[in-house]
Design a protein around this motif. Sequence first.
Motif, short mmCIF file in Angstrom:
data_model
loop_
_atom_site.label_atom_id
_atom_site.label_comp_id
_atom_site.label_asym_id
_atom_site.label_seq_id
_atom_site.Cartn_x
_atom_site.Cartn_y
_atom_site.Cartn_z
N GLN A 1 -9.90 58.64 44.51
CA GLN A 1 -8.58 58.97 43.98
C GLN A 1 -7.97 57.77 43.27
OE1 GLN A 1 -6.38 60.28 47.44
NE2 GLN A 1 -7.04 62.39 47.23
N ARG A 2 -7.20 58.05 42.22
CA ARG A 2 -6.46 57.00 41.54
C ARG A 2 -5.17 56.75 42.31
NH1 ARG A 2 -7.49 53.11 38.35
NH2 ARG A 2 -8.55 54.42 36.84
N VAL A 3 -5.27 55.82 43.26
CA VAL A 3 -4.11 55.50 44.10
C VAL A 3 -3.85 54.00 44.02
CG1 VAL A 3 -4.50 57.42 45.68
CG2 VAL A 3 -5.55 55.22 46.17
N ASP A 4 -2.79 53.60 44.68
CA ASP A 4 -2.42 52.20 44.68
C ASP A 4 -3.58 51.34 45.18
OD1 ASP A 4 0.08 50.29 44.70
OD2 ASP A 4 -1.11 49.83 46.48
N PRO A 5 -3.92 50.23 44.47
CA PRO A 5 -5.03 49.37 44.90
C PRO A 5 -4.85 48.84 46.31
CG PRO A 5 -4.36 48.80 42.68
CD PRO A 5 -3.34 49.78 43.20
N ASP A 6 -3.61 48.57 46.70
CA ASP A 6 -3.36 48.09 48.04
C ASP A 6 -3.77 49.15 49.07
OD1 ASP A 6 -2.24 45.92 49.68
OD2 ASP A 6 -0.72 47.39 50.24
N LEU A 7 -3.52 50.41 48.74
CA LEU A 7 -3.89 51.51 49.63
C LEU A 7 -5.41 51.63 49.71
CD1 LEU A 7 -2.42 53.71 51.29
CD2 LEU A 7 -2.72 55.23 49.34
N ARG A 8 -6.08 51.56 48.54
CA ARG A 8 -7.55 51.62 48.53
C ARG A 8 -8.14 50.46 49.32
NH1 ARG A 8 -7.14 52.63 42.94
NH2 ARG A 8 -8.15 50.64 42.50
N LEU B 1 -4.53 57.33 66.70
CA LEU B 1 -3.95 56.75 65.49
C LEU B 1 -3.91 57.75 64.34
CD1 LEU B 1 -5.66 53.23 65.49
CD2 LEU B 1 -3.49 53.92 66.55
N ASP B 2 -2.74 57.86 63.73
CA ASP B 2 -2.57 58.69 62.54
C ASP B 2 -3.04 57.91 61.31
OD1 ASP B 2 -1.83 60.69 60.80
OD2 ASP B 2 0.31 60.28 60.91
N THR B 3 -3.34 58.63 60.23
CA THR B 3 -3.84 58.00 59.01
C THR B 3 -2.86 56.98 58.45
OG1 THR B 3 -4.85 60.15 58.51
CG2 THR B 3 -4.90 58.49 56.77
N ASN B 4 -1.58 57.34 58.39
CA ASN B 4 -0.61 56.45 57.74
C ASN B 4 -0.47 55.12 58.47
OD1 ASN B 4 1.63 56.77 59.78
ND2 ASN B 4 1.52 58.89 59.10
N VAL B 5 -0.69 55.11 59.77
CA VAL B 5 -0.60 53.87 60.54
C VAL B 5 -1.74 52.93 60.15
CG1 VAL B 5 -0.75 52.89 62.85
CG2 VAL B 5 0.62 54.93 62.46
N LEU B 6 -2.95 53.47 60.03
CA LEU B 6 -4.10 52.65 59.66
C LEU B 6 -3.99 52.15 58.23
CD1 LEU B 6 -7.00 54.63 61.35
CD2 LEU B 6 -6.20 52.33 61.93
N LEU B 7 -3.44 52.98 57.34
CA LEU B 7 -3.31 52.56 55.95
C LEU B 7 -2.15 51.58 55.77
CD1 LEU B 7 -4.03 55.87 54.01
CD2 LEU B 7 -5.55 53.93 54.40
N SER B 8 -1.24 51.56 56.73
CA SER B 8 -0.18 50.56 56.70
C SER B 8 -0.72 49.21 57.17
CB SER B 8 0.99 51.00 57.59
OG SER B 8 1.97 49.99 57.67
N ASP B 9 -1.58 49.25 58.21
CA ASP B 9 -2.15 48.02 58.76
C ASP B 9 -3.48 48.34 59.45
OD1 ASP B 9 -2.75 45.60 59.85
OD2 ASP B 9 -1.17 45.64 61.37
N PRO B 10 -4.62 48.07 58.79
CA PRO B 10 -5.93 48.35 59.39
C PRO B 10 -6.13 47.66 60.75
CG PRO B 10 -6.17 47.90 57.04
CD PRO B 10 -4.74 47.58 57.39
N GLU B 11 -5.45 46.51 60.96
CA GLU B 11 -5.62 45.79 62.22
C GLU B 11 -5.05 46.56 63.41
OE1 GLU B 11 -7.23 42.97 62.79
OE2 GLU B 11 -7.84 42.89 60.69
N THR B 12 -4.36 47.68 63.14
CA THR B 12 -3.87 48.53 64.23
C THR B 12 -5.03 48.99 65.10
OG1 THR B 12 -2.03 49.27 62.83
CG2 THR B 12 -2.49 50.58 64.79
#
Length: 383
Positions: free
Chosen positions: A44-51, A8-19
Amino acid sequence: MRMRTVILDTNVLLSDPETLLAFPDAEVVVPDVVLGEIDKLKTQRVDPDLRYKGREVSRMLFEMSEGGSLTDGVETPEGGRIRVVGLAPDTPMPEGLSAKNADDRILAVALQMCSEGCEDLTLVTNDLNMLIKAQTLGIKVERRPELEGGFARKYIIRPFQRYRVPLTILAVAVGVFAGVLALAFYTTSLTGRSRSADVPTEFRDLLTADQRTLLDGLTRLESSPNDAEAMKSVANAYYNLRDQTGNVQFARKAIDYYQRYLKLRPDDVDARTDLAAMLFYSGSTDEAIQEATLVLETKPEHIQANFNLGIFYWRGRGDYKAAALQFKKVIDLTSTSGDAHAALIKQQAEANLQSIIKEAEAAGQPLDVKALGIDVTNGGTTS
């Protein structure tokens, strides 16, 4: 029969942790570099949804670790397995890959596992550059559809729906917080001291991390009104509380403390970027644009400020051309980065750019994409 391996790549997990649990028939591998990238989101100051999703991934893996060693592999209830894998010590990077690039290290883990006998291995990623590079290396690749309403939503305009269920709990927490603040300042008035330590530990434990930060910052400012770092911590806490609740009053409080802080530290471009976001949330689009523009006059390559300015032009003013140019710039700035956060911002900028082109067309204000240097055949990226 040997089970297949899914990396699993990082972006996949951050899109949906249930992956993590989406492949019950496979050994799911999380490269250790992915954990490192997710861990960076905490500071990091990032989108709350991402955090939020980063915390969910960490929480799920932590709970799994209670059932065994993640490095050896933990069995899942459906018969699969989850394992964290890193590059073997002293193993040279494969030719064409760089140890400085997170994506390349993930690919190196995949190649390492192939060399160890994993015949049925698939890399799951939503990043186009990694997908292409993996294919050139002979690695099988699979994409996962992004969830509706996740990070694919507007980067600055936070989704309120996430907080619909927890709002009752949050309302109780905010009520307790108000009581704690009253207690803290009542104690201060009696003793002449301003210390959050005066609040009973049992009360503090009822607060969220942001509420505790806010309490500590406010009590510090009671005794040291010009404490710049306390002002910033209070502003950041209000920023986060606004994200969690959608309450514009928190945005206005954040604005007040950011403005006070910036009088003392006018060169803090990150704080000014956050001020711009709070101004936009509170309905002050013109002021938000002014603050973001000030940031970019000092630091033209500031990705967050460029992205936010695109949102301000788009959603605040309906200026499709200015918004399109901003997202074009964001795509240019993030195209060469190997950072997972930058890759996600790039994907969202491309999606926003496509939406802007369609909206402008529907509004009878079609954009001359060729004149703007936008290649619509390449996912909205620049030519």
